[in-house]
Design an enzyme around this catalytic site. Structure first.
Site, PDB file in Angstrom:
ATOM      1  N   ASP A 448      26.810  -6.196  34.050  1.00  0.00           N
ATOM      2  CA  ASP A 448      26.082  -4.956  34.323  1.00  0.00           C
ATOM      3  C   ASP A 448      26.241  -3.952  33.183  1.00  0.00           C
ATOM      4  O   ASP A 448      27.302  -3.852  32.562  1.00  0.00           O
ATOM      5  CB  ASP A 448      26.624  -4.350  35.624  1.00  0.00           C
ATOM      6  CG  ASP A 448      25.899  -3.090  36.036  1.00  0.00           C
ATOM      7  OD1 ASP A 448      24.699  -3.165  36.343  1.00  0.00           O
ATOM      8  OD2 ASP A 448      26.531  -2.017  36.042  1.00  0.00           O
ATOM      9  N   GLU A 501      22.652  -7.636  31.328  1.00  0.00           N
ATOM     10  CA  GLU A 501      21.675  -6.602  31.660  1.00  0.00           C
ATOM     11  C   GLU A 501      21.712  -5.601  30.507  1.00  0.00           C
ATOM     12  O   GLU A 501      22.550  -4.709  30.479  1.00  0.00           O
ATOM     13  CB  GLU A 501      22.014  -5.913  32.987  1.00  0.00           C
ATOM     14  CG  GLU A 501      20.920  -4.954  33.422  1.00  0.00           C
ATOM     15  CD  GLU A 501      21.438  -3.659  34.044  1.00  0.00           C
ATOM     16  OE1 GLU A 501      20.615  -2.911  34.595  1.00  0.00           O
ATOM     17  OE2 GLU A 501      22.646  -3.382  33.950  1.00  0.00           O
TER      18      GLU A 501
END
Length: 779
Positions: A448, A501
């Site tokens: 993330d 990401e």
């Protein structure tokens, strides 16, 4: 100190037998020990001593064996061994000592006597003994301070180097047998602490009698507690550099209490895995050359109230029925606030206890593997929350976070950023990545917020950040960390994929770490990267009314300019269906029929586009409302009693068929990272809102995909095709009645004509349904 029920026995101390123990020796001959120096005494009592084992336990002195015990609230302590029963002298403040007429330390136990007069805490005395009516209570226990260090020199060396790839086996709480005695080893990294004590339900949350020892320059503190076993609750009582105390959960805890409670729990795994075949073959074909279709799930709300084991019955069956190859679980590491969806982690090594134990989570992963479904988890090494019982200023100073407050504070989320330049912090995170893959058989980590890690100026204005040593904005420490993490995971865990990401144009996110790019950096080493540009542009295009789409045609074609710069995943994730962004079907213009038709056509375009697919739960049946972690997907839309159930069921049927045809058609996934696997037929039909392209597998077999984003039927629409194909047949049409469409199909094989079109010598004529995607392959 917290009160405990009088009938609760401690986890590591058992009541003595009711009958008096026969004396094998006597207490005579026990001489008074030398007094503790005032400084040592005060430091032990205040929890600020670095070497309690040097003062407590048994030590050879001139004339015998000096034995000293710290037992708060005790009235008497007697040493028991073969042929020996010796009562120690009381020295006050819970200290007991004596010099025994022995040359070497025997294996011994302590018989501790508690009283219920006004000089002791009656609740502690009664509950430790399990009795209420007696004036005194005796318990027989092992002395934690008679044991050698339970952590080896190699472990300490690797920790000191920041290279312990199995850090979870060295730090934290581990049930074990040590010197022939069962108990639990407690270890914690706290280099700035003046002292550390273990506190828990086994000592009634009073750690005075359980100070830990410092193991040299590594900053690691250790204590073996005999008799403490699986299930015990614990924390670390840390004395900060200024002498104040802080009570902290274990950063390496592998199990925690259910939030909002936050104690760590001693645990060990008993799960027997049954996914041997999956694990042996998951890496046979590289991920970027394999079908890879991902269903993103927030476990706590997918079916609210279900445990991991209950989910293990329902989730694999549902995902297998839909044909997805993988599930991606939003963060499962422990987090205090459910509204963070798991993205503000406090327990990096503990699956959230909201749905069960770590072994229960293993059971879920095992069930998914046995159903042929891979498991990805969201992993959050970018930041952590400021809770005062967790990582923030863990031992009184900046430790896991950067010591520069401007570097430590994350400007967007009110959290703290890790100090990637500190070797022990890198070790904590790199080992954590391999921990999830090795201990829980996870098949991939979706990392993330990578962009927030890579850039020193991320969400910071001019003057709020300091350039790196070369004057640039790149966070060189974060780059080195990500490279080390990826290299370690790929080396240790065959078949695992890491996914970034990353929302910028950073060069080489999915390039090997040893291949240096034009910017002077080696690749970050990820296997795949979320294509945030494709997501943003394509959603922007379909949000326009069809009559306006021709002005935004390039938003759908631009992705092919950079499609092969990285290995991409096309994500329609949770982030796109919350916070006012609307659910996928609700982004679409037009009436309800047109919204669903746009939704279906978009999914068909997405599944045919180069790259892997990811779809968030609820979007597979066109849920109209935004997702909420409070209630999860609107499953009632699929209830047969609901009037519009068929509308939603049709979209669900489409997703299942998309995955089925996708998995059976190598042209759609085998050459995702090779430009030769794609060719435009017509990328310029802006007036018609048509996109037509070919996908090729490794043998050259094609699939023709046509997406038509106008609400009209186009008859005899001509498209150029390879003249090597004798006929084309429609294998998927998102306008089929089964999916809720108008059933405008091309039922018969389409034979090419010798009519040049789109730069090709042959072409076909077909009917384009309204707002639909067609897939054709050689008949």
């Amino acid at each position: 100190m917290p009160k405990r029920p009088a009938d609760t026995e401690p986890r590591h101390e058992q009541p003595a037998p009711a009958a008096p123990r026969p004396r094998a020796g006597g207490s005579h001959g026990v001489r008074a020990a030398r007094p503790l120096a005032d400084g040592d005494r005060e430091r032990l009592l205040s929890g600020a001593h670095h070497d309690p084992h040097g003062l407590l336990g048994a030590h050879s002195v001139r004339g015998g064996l000096e034995l000293r015990v710290l037992r708060p609230y005790a009235r008497a302590v007697t040493v028991l061994s073969k042929g020996l029963r010796a009562e120690l002298h009381e020295d006050g403040d819970g200290f007991f000592s004596g010099v025994l007429p022995l040359r070497t330390a025997p294996e011994y136990q302590l018989l501790v006597t508690y009283g219920s007069d006004g000089d002791v805490d009656e609740t502690v005395a009664d509950s430790e003994s399990g009795a209420e009516a007696e004036d005194t209570h005796e318990i027989e226990v092992q002395d934690p301070y008679r044991f050698l260090p339970s952590l080896g020199e190699l472990d300490l060396h690797l920790i000191g180097e920041g290279r312990h790839e199995e850090l979870w086996n060295a730090l934290g709480a581990h049930p074990m047998a040590h010197q022939g005695v069962t108990g639990t080893r407690f270890t914690v990294w706290a280099p700035n602490a003046r002292g550390v004590r273990v506190t828990g339900d086994f000592n009634y949350w009073n750690g005075t009698g359980h100070p830990m020892r410092s193991l040299g320059s590594t900053g690691v503190w250790e204590l073996f507690l005999p008799g403490v076993s699986e299930g015990a609750l614990y924390k670390f009582d840390i004395t900060r550099p200024d002498g104040s105390h802080t009570l902290r959960a274990d950063p390496m805890a592998r199990r925690t209490e259910v939030p909002p409670a936050n104690a760590s729990i001693v645990t060990e795994s008993h799960h027997v895995w049954h996914d041997e075949e999956w694990m042996a073959h998951r890496g046979d074909v590289p991920v970027h050359e394999s079908p890879f279709s991902v269903y993103e799930v927030h476990l706590a709300s997918w079916r609210p109230g279900l445990t991991y084991r209950q989910l293990a019955v329902q989730l694999p069956a549902y995902v297998k029925d839909l044909g997805f190859t993988h599930v991606e679980l939003m963060p499962v590491a422990e987090h205090p606030f459910g509204g963070s969806w798991g993205y503000q982690v406090t327990g990096f090594y503990a699956p959230t206890s909201r749905m069960g134990t770590p072994d229960d989570f293993r059971f879920l992963v095992d069930a998914l593997h046995r159903a042929g479904i891979g498991v990805l988890v969201d992993w959050v090494p970018a930041h952590f929350p400021k809770d005062d019982w967790a990582l923030a200023e863990f031992d009184g100073r900046s430790l896991y976070e950067h010591d520069d407050p401007a570097r430590a504070a994350h400007p967007d989320w009110g959290t703290l950023e890790f100090d990637y330049g500190r070797k022990e912090v890198r070790n904590f995170l790199v080992a954590n990545a391999t921990y999830w893959c090795e201990e829980f058989h996870i098949d991939g980590l979706r990392v993330d917020a990578v962009a927030s890690m890579l850039y020193l100026d991320y969400s910071r204005e001019h003057g709020e950040w300091t350039p790196n040593e070369h004057g640039g904005r790149e966070n060189l420490d974060a780059v080195a960390f990500l490279q080390e993490m990826n290299a370690t995971v790929y080396r240790r865990c065959p078949g695992v994929v890491t996914i970034a990401e990353e929302s910028t144009a950073w060069d080489g996110v999915t390039r090997a770490t040893h291949h240096v790019g034009p910017g002077g950096f080696g690749g970050l080493g990820f296997g795949l990267k979320w294509n945030m540009g494709w997501m943003h542009d394509s959603l922007g295009y379909v949000a326009h009314e069809p009559v306006h789409r021709k002005f935004h045609h390039n938003e759908m074609t631009f992705s092919m300019v950079y499609a092969y710069s990285e290995n991409y995943v096309l994500p329609i994730s949770h982030d796109e269906v919350v916070h006012g962004k609307q659910a996928l079907v609700s982004k679409m213009p037009g009436d309800w029929w047109q919204q669903r038709a746009n939704h279906r056509a978009y999914l068909g375009f997405m599944w045919a586009h180069p790259g892997k697919q990811l779809l968030f739960m609820g979007q597979e049946f066109a849920q109209g409302a935004e997702w909420s972690e409070g209630h999860g997907p609107d499953w009632w839309l699929l209830d047969p009693s609901y009037a519009a159930e068929a509308d939603h069921r049709g979209v669900r049927h489409l997703v299942g068929d998309l995955n089925a045809v996708y998995g059976a058609t190598p042209a759609l996934w085998q050459r995702d990272t090779e430009p030769e696997g794609f060719a435009w037929v017509d990328g310029d039909a802006a007036e018609d809102n048509v996109f037509a392209f070919l996908r090729y597998d490794a043998s050259g077999a094609p699939l023709l995909a046509i997406s038509h984003f106008s609400p009209v039927v186009r008859h005899e629409y001509r498209l150029g095709v390879p003249d090597s194909v004798q006929a084309w047949t429609e294998v998927l049409n998102t306008d089929a009645a089964r999916y809720g469409g108008s059933d405008v199909l091309n039922p018969d094989p389409l034979k090419p004509e010798s009519v040049p079109s789109h730069g090709r010598r042959a072409s076909i004529q077909l009917t384009l349904p309204p707002l639909a995607t067609l897939w054709l392959r050689p008949a």
